[in-house]
Design a protein around this motif. Structure first.
Motif, PDB file in Angstrom:
ATOM      1  N   UNK A 178       3.579 -13.659  -0.029  1.00 40.36           N
ATOM      2  CA  UNK A 178       2.314 -14.398  -0.016  1.00 40.36           C
ATOM      3  C   UNK A 178       2.352 -15.581   0.932  1.00 40.36           C
ATOM      4  N   UNK A 179       3.487 -16.294   0.943  1.00 39.24           N
ATOM      5  CA  UNK A 179       3.641 -17.427   1.856  1.00 39.24           C
ATOM      6  C   UNK A 179       3.596 -16.956   3.308  1.00 39.24           C
ATOM      7  N   UNK A 180       4.271 -15.858   3.594  1.00 39.70           N
ATOM      8  CA  UNK A 180       4.295 -15.336   4.960  1.00 39.70           C
ATOM      9  C   UNK A 180       2.896 -14.945   5.431  1.00 39.70           C
ATOM     10  N   UNK A 181       2.091 -14.386   4.512  1.00 34.45           N
ATOM     11  CA  UNK A 181       0.713 -14.028   4.864  1.00 34.45           C
ATOM     12  C   UNK A 181      -0.102 -15.281   5.179  1.00 34.45           C
ATOM     13  N   UNK A 182       0.081 -16.329   4.367  1.00 35.53           N
ATOM     14  CA  UNK A 182      -0.642 -17.578   4.602  1.00 35.53           C
ATOM     15  C   UNK A 182      -0.231 -18.206   5.938  1.00 35.53           C
ATOM     16  N   UNK A 183       1.074 -18.172   6.222  1.00 34.77           N
ATOM     17  CA  UNK A 183       1.570 -18.718   7.482  1.00 34.77           C
ATOM     18  C   UNK A 183       1.010 -17.932   8.667  1.00 34.77           C
ATOM     19  N   UNK A 184       0.951 -16.614   8.525  1.00 33.39           N
ATOM     20  CA  UNK A 184       0.405 -15.773   9.590  1.00 33.39           C
ATOM     21  C   UNK A 184      -1.051 -16.133   9.876  1.00 33.39           C
ATOM     22  N   UNK A 185      -1.832 -16.353   8.821  1.00 36.47           N
ATOM     23  CA  UNK A 185      -3.243 -16.727   8.991  1.00 36.47           C
ATOM     24  C   UNK A 185      -3.364 -18.096   9.664  1.00 36.47           C
ATOM     25  N   UNK A 186      -2.492 -19.034   9.283  1.00 40.23           N
ATOM     26  CA  UNK A 186      -2.520 -20.368   9.886  1.00 40.23           C
ATOM     27  C   UNK A 186      -2.153 -20.308  11.367  1.00 40.23           C
ATOM     28  N   UNK A 187      -1.213 -19.422  11.701  1.00 38.51           N
ATOM     29  CA  UNK A 187      -0.821 -19.269  13.112  1.00 38.51           C
ATOM     30  C   UNK A 187      -1.943 -18.616  13.921  1.00 38.51           C
ATOM     31  N   UNK A 188      -2.560 -17.580  13.347  1.00 36.65           N
ATOM     32  CA  UNK A 188      -3.653 -16.883  14.042  1.00 36.65           C
ATOM     33  C   UNK A 188      -4.859 -17.802  14.236  1.00 36.65           C
ATOM     34  N   UNK A 189      -5.046 -18.742  13.302  1.00 39.39           N
ATOM     35  CA  UNK A 189      -6.172 -19.682  13.412  1.00 39.39           C
ATOM     36  C   UNK A 189      -5.854 -20.831  14.364  1.00 39.39           C
ATOM     37  N   UNK A 190      -4.634 -20.868  14.879  1.00 43.34           N
ATOM     38  CA  UNK A 190      -4.258 -21.916  15.819  1.00 43.34           C
ATOM     39  C   UNK A 190      -3.990 -23.255  15.162  1.00 43.34           C
ATOM     40  N   UNK A 191      -3.701 -23.224  13.849  1.00 41.56           N
ATOM     41  CA  UNK A 191      -3.466 -24.469  13.127  1.00 41.56           C
ATOM     42  C   UNK A 191      -2.010 -24.901  13.250  1.00 41.56           C
ATOM     43  N   UNK A 192      -1.086 -23.928  13.200  1.00 38.60           N
ATOM     44  CA  UNK A 192       0.335 -24.222  13.355  1.00 38.60           C
ATOM     45  C   UNK A 192       0.950 -23.287  14.387  1.00 38.60           C
ATOM     46  N   UNK A 193       2.095 -23.675  14.903  1.00 34.94           N
ATOM     47  CA  UNK A 193       2.845 -22.797  15.798  1.00 34.94           C
ATOM     48  C   UNK A 193       4.336 -22.985  15.553  1.00 34.94           C
ATOM     49  N   UNK A 194       5.102 -21.996  15.969  1.00 35.31           N
ATOM     50  CA  UNK A 194       6.546 -22.034  15.783  1.00 35.31           C
ATOM     51  C   UNK A 194       7.222 -22.370  17.087  1.00 35.31           C
ATOM     52  N   UNK A 195       8.091 -23.360  17.055  1.00 34.83           N
ATOM     53  CA  UNK A 195       8.870 -23.746  18.228  1.00 34.83           C
ATOM     54  C   UNK A 195      10.326 -23.336  18.020  1.00 34.83           C
ATOM     55  N   UNK A 196      10.858 -22.572  18.944  1.00 34.01           N
ATOM     56  CA  UNK A 196      12.240 -22.126  18.818  1.00 34.01           C
ATOM     57  C   UNK A 196      12.357 -20.837  18.031  1.00 34.01           C
ATOM     58  N   UNK A 197      13.585 -20.439  17.740  1.00 31.72           N
ATOM     59  CA  UNK A 197      13.854 -19.190  17.037  1.00 31.72           C
ATOM     60  C   UNK A 197      13.564 -19.337  15.548  1.00 31.72           C
ATOM     61  N   UNK A 198      13.590 -18.184  14.829  1.00 33.23           N
ATOM     62  CA  UNK A 198      13.362 -18.209  13.390  1.00 33.23           C
ATOM     63  C   UNK A 198      14.405 -19.072  12.690  1.00 33.23           C
ATOM     64  N   UNK A 199      15.635 -19.001  13.170  1.00 33.47           N
ATOM     65  CA  UNK A 199      16.702 -19.830  12.625  1.00 33.47           C
ATOM     66  C   UNK A 199      17.022 -20.932  13.628  1.00 33.47           C
ATOM     67  N   UNK A 200      16.814 -22.167  13.206  1.00 34.74           N
ATOM     68  CA  UNK A 200      17.075 -23.291  14.089  1.00 34.74           C
ATOM     69  C   UNK A 200      15.827 -23.871  14.723  1.00 34.74           C
ATOM     70  N   UNK A 201      14.692 -23.170  14.566  1.00 30.37           N
ATOM     71  CA  UNK A 201      13.440 -23.677  15.127  1.00 30.37           C
ATOM     72  C   UNK A 201      12.711 -24.569  14.127  1.00 30.37           C
TER      73      UNK A 201
END
Length: 211
Positions: A178-201
């Motif tokens: 459920x959290x991953x789905x919410x994060x995906x929606x936030x990323x698609x909406x341009x609200x958040x973005x990920x910097x760096x790799x999955x581990x260490x970013x």
């Protein structure tokens, strides 16, 4: 079932037993949880955090298949998924000698309502309208819960940009999926973005106006 495979002692010849009965589903595994986990924590069934892991290589394989996380989030995920479905909490039991581990998932109360179809088939127009209003209200509450979840996720990311989905799930009592789905929606909406790799970013909040 995945947790049973992950934590099983493959040197023992006892199989994993899955029993389906009218009262629910039970999964029996050998051996029980490591003794570093107290019986009190097992009885609570909130989180079973072991200091020793069995089958680490198997765990890595299951993580590649996206079936487990290997961060002691299995039990919280089980309980969260059952709660989302409106099902009773899972019950975790072990013997004093830790030879077995029994997980019981009680049946959903809706499975016993066999006459529900007949009742709905004979309802009046007023009753039908009332049901539609209730359904609309339920959908509205569900949407509001999702919005609150996304807001809490944003707060956690703001306070700790390196936080993982599993950590967020434990903080807001929500499944990792459920959290991953919410994060995906936030990323698609341009609200958040990920910097760096999955581990260490780390996460970065880009634009809250799009929420």
């Amino acid at each position: 079932v995945v947790n049973s495979v992950y934590h099983r002692d493959f040197l023992q010849h006892e199989p994993i037993e899955i029993t389906i009965e009218p009262s629910g589903i039970s999964i029996l595994n050998c051996p029980g949880p490591d003794r570093s986990i107290s019986k009190e924590d097992i009885a609570k069934g909130d989180m079973l955090k072991s200091r020793r892991y069995r089958n680490r290589r198997l765990g890595d394989f299951l993580k590649e298949l996206d079936l487990t996380e290997g961060r002691s989030t299995g039990v919280p995920t089980i309980q969260a998924k059952l709660a989302e479905n409106g099902s009773p909490r899972a019950i975790f039991e072990t013997t004093d000698d830790r030879l077995t581990f029994l997980v019981t998932i009680p049946v959903h109360k809706g499975c016993c309502e066999s006459s529900e179809t007949e009742v709905f088939g004979s309802e009046t127009h007023q009753e039908s309208s009332e049901r539609k209003e209730i359904s609309s209200e339920t959908a509205s509450k569900s949407s509001e819960r999702k919005r609150k979840s996304s807001e809490r996720i944003l707060d956690l990311i703001k306070n700790k940009p390196t936080i993982s989905a599993a950590e967020i799930a434990m903080e807001i009592d929500m499944s990792s999926r459920g959290v991953e789905k919410q994060i995906k929606k936030l990323r698609e909406a341009g609200i958040i973005k990920r910097n760096g790799a999955d581990f260490g970013g780390y996460w970065e909040i880009v634009n809250l106006d799009n929420d």
